[in-house]
Design a protein around this motif. Sequence first.
Motif, short mmCIF file in Angstrom:
data_model
loop_
_atom_site.label_atom_id
_atom_site.label_comp_id
_atom_site.label_asym_id
_atom_site.label_seq_id
_atom_site.Cartn_x
_atom_site.Cartn_y
_atom_site.Cartn_z
N ARG A 1 2.77 -4.18 2.48
CA ARG A 1 2.55 -2.75 2.65
C ARG A 1 1.37 -2.35 1.77
N ARG A 2 0.79 -1.20 2.07
CA ARG A 2 -0.36 -0.70 1.32
C ARG A 2 0.06 0.55 0.54
N ASP A 3 -0.29 0.60 -0.75
CA ASP A 3 0.08 1.76 -1.55
C ASP A 3 -1.00 2.84 -1.46
N TRP A 4 -0.78 3.97 -2.15
CA TRP A 4 -1.68 5.12 -2.02
C TRP A 4 -3.05 4.83 -2.60
N GLN A 5 -3.16 3.80 -3.46
CA GLN A 5 -4.46 3.44 -4.03
C GLN A 5 -5.23 2.45 -3.16
N GLY A 6 -4.62 2.01 -2.05
CA GLY A 6 -5.29 1.07 -1.16
C GLY A 6 -4.97 -0.39 -1.45
N THR A 7 -4.14 -0.67 -2.45
CA THR A 7 -3.77 -2.05 -2.77
C THR A 7 -2.73 -2.57 -1.78
N ILE A 8 -2.95 -3.77 -1.28
CA ILE A 8 -1.99 -4.39 -0.36
C ILE A 8 -1.02 -5.24 -1.18
N HIS A 9 0.26 -4.92 -1.07
CA HIS A 9 1.31 -5.69 -1.75
C HIS A 9 1.91 -6.69 -0.76
#
Length: 456
Positions: free
Chosen positions: A368-376
Motif C-alpha cells: 500500500r502507499r502512504d500519504w507521503q508516497g512511500t510504498i510499504h
Amino acid sequence: MKTSLNNFKAQFSEAFASLLWKQWEKMGVAAWTPEDISWGWLIDPEALIFATSTLWDEDQRLFHVMREWVRVHLRYLHPARLRRIWRQYASLAKEIKISLPDQIEILERQPLGDGQRAREILSMPDWDDPSLLWLKLRAFLGATVRSDALVYFFYHPIGTTFAISREMFIDQKSVHDVLRMWESVGWVRRFGQRRGYAISASFRDRLLSLLGLTELPSWFNAGRVFIGMLLVLGALQRFEEHQDAYLLSSHLRDVLPLLQEIWELTSVSFPNLASYPGKAFAPVFLKSLLEACQQLGRFGGPKQAKPSKKDVIQKVSKAGGERMSFTEHEMYESAYRALRRRYPANKGWEIIPQFEGNGYRPDFVVQRRDWQGTIHRVIAEVKAVCEITRNHIEQLNRYARNVTGPNVQIDAKILIVPSGARSRVKIPESIKVIYLKSFGCSGIKYWIKSEDNYER
C-alpha cells in the motif's frame, strides 16, 4: 583466469546446442544425441526456434534443420509470440551493450516441391510424448493465445492478465479477452479482489484426459532461460574482444535473475553475489551455469524423490478424517486468505499474486502507499515443506532485496508453511512464519486444534 573464461564460451555453446538438439529430436528431426536419456521437460516451440536462430553461427546444421521443420510445420507456430521473445532479448542486449545478430526472420509458408529434403531429415512427432503438450494444444485449439494461456494454467494455479502475458510472451489484451470468455462459461474464476484468475480444477482434469495425459511434463520458462543463456554467450563474445573481467562480471550479474530458476530445478549450488565481489564473480557463475545447463539436459526433468513417511505432506480434513497429499499450489488460496486477514483491503492493502519485479517472482507481495508516497511492501513465500531450511530463508531475503527501491519500504517478510513444519535453522526475527491449519505434515505428534492459522 583469462584462459578459463576464454575456453568457457566453446564449452557452454556445446552444452546449449546439445539442449536444443534433444528438443528437435523430440519434434521429429533426425538427430543423434550422446546420452540415451529422454527429454522430460515441456518443449516451447517459439523459444526453441528463437534460440536455434540466434545460435546459428555456433551450429549451422541445427539452424538449417530448424528452417526445414518450420517450413513444413508452420501451422503449429505463433509468430507474434516469437517476435515478443526476440524483442525482449533485443531490449536486454542493448541495455548491457551486447551486439545483436540479425532479427529473426518470421518465415512464411513456402511450396514444398518434392519434399525430398524434408523426408530425409523429418518424421512425424510422437504425439503421445508428454513433452509435446504445447504442440498438441496448438493442433487442438490453433496457434493462438488460447493454447498459451492454457499452458500457463497447467503449471500456475493463479495469474493476473499481466503475469500471464509476461510469463508466456503474449499480448495482455488478448489474454484478458480470452479469460473473460472462459469466465463466462465457468472454466476460470476471479481470484482475490478481481485481479487474478484461477482455472477450474474439473475443467483442467477433463482437458488433460481429452489430451490423453495422465501427468504433465516438467516445466521451466524456456523463453526466459534461453534469453539469459544467449545473453551470457553475448557477454562472453564481448569479453573475447576486450578481455575485461570486471565488465564481464557486471554483465553476468545483470543476467542472473533470468537464469535463477534452472539452479533451483537442478539443485546446483547457486553463486552468492555478496561472496564474489568484482571480477571474482564471473568464473564462479560460469562454472555453476555450465553444470546446471548440463544437468538440465542430462536428467530430462527433476527427479521426484520418494519422501519418507515422516516427511509426507498431507491435507487435514476439517472433519478430522481422511488426509490427502497436496502441493504448494493448493496452499495458495489458504495463504491468500491468511494474508488478507492480516492486511485488509479497507486499510489500503493490495495483494498481488505472482508479483513480477526485476526478474524475481515472490508468491505474494502485499503493498500500500502512504500519504507521503512511500510504498510499504510485505513479501510472502509459500512452501509445501515439513522442514524450513536456510535456503528458504535466503530466498525470501533475496526476494525482499530485489523488490525494494526508491520510495519502497519492506515492512515484513513472511514464510507460509503447513502446520507442524519444523525449522532446521534459527529463523531470524525479521521473518514471520504463518502455519496453515488445513495443511499438515504427517508424523507430527500434535495437530492444531484452533480454527485460525497461527503465527510464530
